[in-house]
Design a protein around this motif. Structure first.
Motif, PDB file in Angstrom:
ATOM      1  N   GLN A   1     -52.930   9.745  -0.454  1.00  0.00           N
ATOM      2  CA  GLN A   1     -52.301   8.689  -1.245  1.00  0.00           C
ATOM      3  C   GLN A   1     -53.185   8.380  -2.438  1.00  0.00           C
ATOM      4  OE1 GLN A   1     -53.911   5.291  -0.841  1.00  0.00           O
ATOM      5  NE2 GLN A   1     -52.823   4.636  -2.693  1.00  0.00           N
ATOM      6  N   VAL A   2     -52.586   8.252  -3.622  1.00  0.00           N
ATOM      7  CA  VAL A   2     -53.307   7.808  -4.809  1.00  0.00           C
ATOM      8  C   VAL A   2     -52.625   6.560  -5.363  1.00  0.00           C
ATOM      9  CG1 VAL A   2     -54.103  10.137  -5.346  1.00  0.00           C
ATOM     10  CG2 VAL A   2     -52.004   9.280  -6.424  1.00  0.00           C
ATOM     11  N   GLY A   3     -53.346   5.852  -6.232  1.00  0.00           N
ATOM     12  CA  GLY A   3     -52.860   4.569  -6.753  1.00  0.00           C
ATOM     13  C   GLY A   3     -53.546   3.448  -6.010  1.00  0.00           C
ATOM     14  N   THR A   4     -54.580   2.859  -6.621  1.00  0.00           N
ATOM     15  CA  THR A   4     -55.501   1.993  -5.890  1.00  0.00           C
ATOM     16  C   THR A   4     -54.913   0.637  -5.525  1.00  0.00           C
ATOM     17  OG1 THR A   4     -56.476   1.107  -7.936  1.00  0.00           O
ATOM     18  CG2 THR A   4     -57.508   3.076  -6.969  1.00  0.00           C
ATOM     19  N   ASN A   5     -53.729   0.284  -6.053  1.00  0.00           N
ATOM     20  CA  ASN A   5     -53.134  -1.002  -5.720  1.00  0.00           C
ATOM     21  C   ASN A   5     -52.068  -0.887  -4.629  1.00  0.00           C
ATOM     22  OD1 ASN A   5     -53.270  -3.792  -6.053  1.00  0.00           O
ATOM     23  ND2 ASN A   5     -51.641  -3.850  -7.584  1.00  0.00           N
ATOM     24  N   LEU A   6     -52.038   0.244  -3.916  1.00  0.00           N
ATOM     25  CA  LEU A   6     -51.253   0.364  -2.696  1.00  0.00           C
ATOM     26  C   LEU A   6     -52.170   0.072  -1.512  1.00  0.00           C
ATOM     27  CD1 LEU A   6     -49.117   3.629  -3.163  1.00  0.00           C
ATOM     28  CD2 LEU A   6     -48.337   1.254  -3.380  1.00  0.00           C
ATOM     29  N   ALA A   7     -51.729  -0.768  -0.609  1.00  0.00           N
ATOM     30  CA  ALA A   7     -52.551  -1.161   0.552  1.00  0.00           C
ATOM     31  C   ALA A   7     -52.416  -0.107   1.649  1.00  0.00           C
ATOM     32  CB  ALA A   7     -52.127  -2.529   1.053  1.00  0.00           C
ATOM     33  N   PHE A   8     -53.109   0.997   1.463  1.00  0.00           N
ATOM     34  CA  PHE A   8     -52.874   2.182   2.292  1.00  0.00           C
ATOM     35  C   PHE A   8     -54.033   2.530   3.214  1.00  0.00           C
ATOM     36  CE2 PHE A   8     -51.972   6.733   3.057  1.00  0.00           C
ATOM     37  CZ  PHE A   8     -50.610   6.677   3.334  1.00  0.00           C
ATOM     38  N   ALA A   9     -55.189   1.901   3.077  1.00  0.00           N
ATOM     39  CA  ALA A   9     -56.363   2.337   3.832  1.00  0.00           C
ATOM     40  C   ALA A   9     -56.124   2.271   5.341  1.00  0.00           C
ATOM     41  CB  ALA A   9     -57.590   1.511   3.440  1.00  0.00           C
ATOM     42  N   SER A  10     -55.583   1.169   5.827  1.00  0.00           N
ATOM     43  CA  SER A  10     -55.357   1.065   7.272  1.00  0.00           C
ATOM     44  C   SER A  10     -54.156   1.895   7.711  1.00  0.00           C
ATOM     45  CB  SER A  10     -55.167  -0.398   7.675  1.00  0.00           C
ATOM     46  OG  SER A  10     -54.029  -0.947   7.042  1.00  0.00           O
ATOM     47  N   ILE A  11     -53.152   2.051   6.838  1.00  0.00           N
ATOM     48  CA  ILE A  11     -52.002   2.901   7.153  1.00  0.00           C
ATOM     49  C   ILE A  11     -52.453   4.349   7.338  1.00  0.00           C
ATOM     50  CG2 ILE A  11     -49.789   3.771   6.312  1.00  0.00           C
ATOM     51  CD1 ILE A  11     -49.682   0.806   6.961  1.00  0.00           C
ATOM     52  N   ALA A  12     -53.367   4.809   6.485  1.00  0.00           N
ATOM     53  CA  ALA A  12     -53.857   6.183   6.591  1.00  0.00           C
ATOM     54  C   ALA A  12     -54.543   6.420   7.934  1.00  0.00           C
ATOM     55  CB  ALA A  12     -54.822   6.482   5.442  1.00  0.00           C
ATOM     56  N   ALA A  13     -55.376   5.474   8.346  1.00  0.00           N
ATOM     57  CA  ALA A  13     -56.065   5.621   9.631  1.00  0.00           C
ATOM     58  C   ALA A  13     -55.064   5.664  10.781  1.00  0.00           C
ATOM     59  CB  ALA A  13     -57.042   4.465   9.823  1.00  0.00           C
ATOM     60  N   GLU A  14     -54.060   4.817  10.692  1.00  0.00           N
ATOM     61  CA  GLU A  14     -53.007   4.779  11.715  1.00  0.00           C
ATOM     62  C   GLU A  14     -52.232   6.098  11.743  1.00  0.00           C
ATOM     63  OE1 GLU A  14     -48.809   2.358  11.907  1.00  0.00           O
ATOM     64  OE2 GLU A  14     -50.563   1.285  11.137  1.00  0.00           O
ATOM     65  N   ALA A  15     -51.883   6.611  10.561  1.00  0.00           N
ATOM     66  CA  ALA A  15     -51.082   7.836  10.473  1.00  0.00           C
ATOM     67  C   ALA A  15     -51.825   9.054  11.009  1.00  0.00           C
ATOM     68  CB  ALA A  15     -50.644   8.065   9.034  1.00  0.00           C
ATOM     69  N   GLU A  16     -53.142   9.085  10.843  1.00  0.00           N
ATOM     70  CA  GLU A  16     -53.902  10.197  11.409  1.00  0.00           C
ATOM     71  C   GLU A  16     -53.683  10.294  12.926  1.00  0.00           C
ATOM     72  OE1 GLU A  16     -57.664  11.151   8.530  1.00  0.00           O
ATOM     73  OE2 GLU A  16     -58.019   9.761  10.203  1.00  0.00           O
ATOM     74  N   ARG A  17     -53.550   9.151  13.573  1.00  0.00           N
ATOM     75  CA  ARG A  17     -53.355   9.160  15.021  1.00  0.00           C
ATOM     76  C   ARG A  17     -51.973   9.692  15.397  1.00  0.00           C
ATOM     77  NH1 ARG A  17     -56.153   4.194  14.306  1.00  0.00           N
ATOM     78  NH2 ARG A  17     -54.229   2.944  14.484  1.00  0.00           N
ATOM     79  N   TRP A  18     -50.941   9.407  14.587  1.00  0.00           N
ATOM     80  CA  TRP A  18     -49.624   9.962  14.942  1.00  0.00           C
ATOM     81  C   TRP A  18     -49.532  11.437  14.652  1.00  0.00           C
ATOM     82  CZ3 TRP A  18     -46.884   7.653  10.188  1.00  0.00           C
ATOM     83  CH2 TRP A  18     -47.064   6.261  10.095  1.00  0.00           C
ATOM     84  N   LEU A  19     -50.124  11.847  13.512  1.00  0.00           N
ATOM     85  CA  LEU A  19     -49.864  13.187  13.000  1.00  0.00           C
ATOM     86  C   LEU A  19     -50.882  14.232  13.451  1.00  0.00           C
ATOM     87  CD1 LEU A  19     -48.886  12.321   9.301  1.00  0.00           C
ATOM     88  CD2 LEU A  19     -47.379  12.651  11.276  1.00  0.00           C
ATOM     89  N   GLY A  20     -52.087  13.783  13.818  1.00  0.00           N
ATOM     90  CA  GLY A  20     -53.114  14.733  14.209  1.00  0.00           C
ATOM     91  C   GLY A  20     -53.622  15.574  13.060  1.00  0.00           C
ATOM     92  N   LYS A  21     -53.592  15.025  11.847  1.00  0.00           N
ATOM     93  CA  LYS A  21     -54.110  15.727  10.668  1.00  0.00           C
ATOM     94  C   LYS A  21     -54.717  14.682   9.739  1.00  0.00           C
ATOM     95  CE  LYS A  21     -50.013  17.301   9.632  1.00  0.00           C
ATOM     96  NZ  LYS A  21     -48.877  17.987   8.969  1.00  0.00           N
ATOM     97  N   PRO A  22     -55.547  15.081   8.769  1.00  0.00           N
ATOM     98  CA  PRO A  22     -56.148  14.105   7.860  1.00  0.00           C
ATOM     99  C   PRO A  22     -55.103  13.426   6.978  1.00  0.00           C
ATOM    100  CG  PRO A  22     -57.332  16.201   7.786  1.00  0.00           C
ATOM    101  CD  PRO A  22     -56.061  16.452   8.540  1.00  0.00           C
ATOM    102  N   VAL A  23     -55.212  12.108   6.898  1.00  0.00           N
ATOM    103  CA  VAL A  23     -54.406  11.293   5.978  1.00  0.00           C
ATOM    104  C   VAL A  23     -55.404  10.410   5.238  1.00  0.00           C
ATOM    105  CG1 VAL A  23     -52.540   9.634   5.711  1.00  0.00           C
ATOM    106  CG2 VAL A  23     -52.449  11.316   7.579  1.00  0.00           C
ATOM    107  N   LEU A  24     -55.483  10.567   3.926  1.00  0.00           N
ATOM    108  CA  LEU A  24     -56.544   9.943   3.135  1.00  0.00           C
ATOM    109  C   LEU A  24     -55.968   8.956   2.131  1.00  0.00           C
ATOM    110  CD1 LEU A  24     -58.773  13.070   2.355  1.00  0.00           C
ATOM    111  CD2 LEU A  24     -58.909  11.504   4.306  1.00  0.00           C
ATOM    112  N   ALA A  25     -56.568   7.780   2.076  1.00  0.00           N
ATOM    113  CA  ALA A  25     -56.241   6.772   1.065  1.00  0.00           C
ATOM    114  C   ALA A  25     -57.255   6.855  -0.062  1.00  0.00           C
ATOM    115  CB  ALA A  25     -56.271   5.375   1.692  1.00  0.00           C
ATOM    116  N   VAL A  26     -56.806   6.683  -1.283  1.00  0.00           N
ATOM    117  CA  VAL A  26     -57.710   6.814  -2.420  1.00  0.00           C
ATOM    118  C   VAL A  26     -58.845   5.799  -2.364  1.00  0.00           C
ATOM    119  CG1 VAL A  26     -56.305   5.356  -3.947  1.00  0.00           C
ATOM    120  CG2 VAL A  26     -57.875   7.035  -4.926  1.00  0.00           C
ATOM    121  N   ASN A  27     -58.582   4.579  -1.926  1.00  0.00           N
ATOM    122  CA  ASN A  27     -59.661   3.591  -1.884  1.00  0.00           C
ATOM    123  C   ASN A  27     -60.708   3.969  -0.845  1.00  0.00           C
ATOM    124  OD1 ASN A  27     -58.511   2.113  -3.936  1.00  0.00           O
ATOM    125  ND2 ASN A  27     -57.533   0.629  -2.580  1.00  0.00           N
ATOM    126  N   THR A  28     -60.277   4.540   0.273  1.00  0.00           N
ATOM    127  CA  THR A  28     -61.230   5.026   1.263  1.00  0.00           C
ATOM    128  C   THR A  28     -62.042   6.173   0.698  1.00  0.00           C
ATOM    129  OG1 THR A  28     -59.702   4.377   3.021  1.00  0.00           O
ATOM    130  CG2 THR A  28     -61.486   5.874   3.624  1.00  0.00           C
TER     131      THR A  28
END
Length: 284
Positions: free
Chosen positions: A231-258
């Motif tokens: 995910q790119v675009g620093t004003n999307l609140a994605f950091a915790s969503i990315a961590a959550e999505a890694e658990r469902w998908l079993g692959k890296p999900v990265l937020a730009v702020n992270t």
């Protein structure tokens, strides 16, 4: 000019550190040296952070990732919350951001940070890898310290996973911004399998995208051929969503702020593992 050092020592419950043991800052050279002044709450490191005035996500997400003994000192790039419902409005917004970056950089340097972290994306994606490198070099020459940009942070983060070639990307942008993001990652050797632009209606409203919309975006860009989602675009609140999505998908999900804060930490010699933001900050 003297060699750049910061100091840290034994932890205490208020500051997270005390004492004066020098720690080398990785990735800096004599061209990026100025006096570093640790303070009572930042005995390890003090970051300057610049973000658009309309951005309400970078500051809380960066602060949530902050290790003990490190502080984030904010300065704002002044832009109006102009609508970006058309391509021309999006381009105009980019011009406003660019024209005010230097003033924000000058303001944050008054607190003598050891490095500056840019909590903004679109203007550094705009002309691709070489333009981002030129922006970084220009800002570092002006600031006299290392400057961390989201573009390089994202590329460095992807490389840590080894052998990634097929990615999907989520953005808040209009199609013209999405095209530049696609081009940057294609030029960097990646196949962009899927790219979803959310077309947020203004810079401020990017932060209003609901968590369920962001979760749905992850599902929309994923398929069995995708090796990593970014995910790119620093004003999307994605950091915790990315961590959550890694658990469902079993692959890296990265937020730009992270990615950006991880890159700042690792580039300045801080190897702390931070929980709650996915595999990048806990494993790399």
């Amino acid at each position: 000019m003297p060699k750049l050092t910061v100091y840290f020592g034994k932890w205490n419950p208020v500051t997270g550190g005390s004492g004066r043991q020098p720690a080398k800052l990785a990735g800096l050279n004599q061209n990026h040296c100025r006096t570093v002044m640790p303070d009572a709450l930042a005995p390890r490191l003090k970051y300057g952070v610049i973000a658009p005035a309309t951005n309400t996500i970078v500051q809380p997400e960066f602060d949530a990732m902050r290790p003990r003994g490190v502080t984030n000192q904010m300065a704002r790039v002044v832009i109006p919350d102009s609508p970006v419902g058309t391509e021309s409005e999006f381009v105009a917004m980019m011009g406003q951001v660019r024209s005010n970056i230097e003033a924000a950089l000058d303001a944050v340097m008054a607190c003598s940070p050891s490095a500056v972290v840019c909590g903004m994306n679109a203007e550094t994606f705009w002309e691709g890898v070489m333009d981002a490198n030129a922006v970084q070099a220009h800002l570092e020459a002006r600031a006299g310290v290392k400057v961390i940009l989201g573009v390089q942070a994202c590329l460095a983060a992807i490389q840590r996973y080894g052998g990634i070639r097929r990615i999907s990307v989520i953005t808040p942008y209009m199609p013209s911004g999405d095209a530049q993001v696609r081009r940057l990652f294609t030029d960097s050797g990646f196949e962009v399998v899927n790219l979803l632009g959310l077309k947020s209606n203004s810079p401020l409203l990017m932060a209003h995208e609901a968590p369920e919309r962001l979760r749905r975006a992850v599902r929309e860009v994923d398929d069995s051929s995708v090796e990593l989602i970014l995910q790119v675009g620093t004003n999307l609140a994605f950091a915790s969503i990315a961590a959550e999505a890694e658990r469902w998908l079993g692959k890296p999900v990265l937020a730009v702020n992270t990615c950006t804060y991880w890159h700042a930490l690792r580039s300045t010699g801080i190897e702390d593992k931070i929980e709650g933001f996915g595999s990048l900050l806990t494993e790399h």
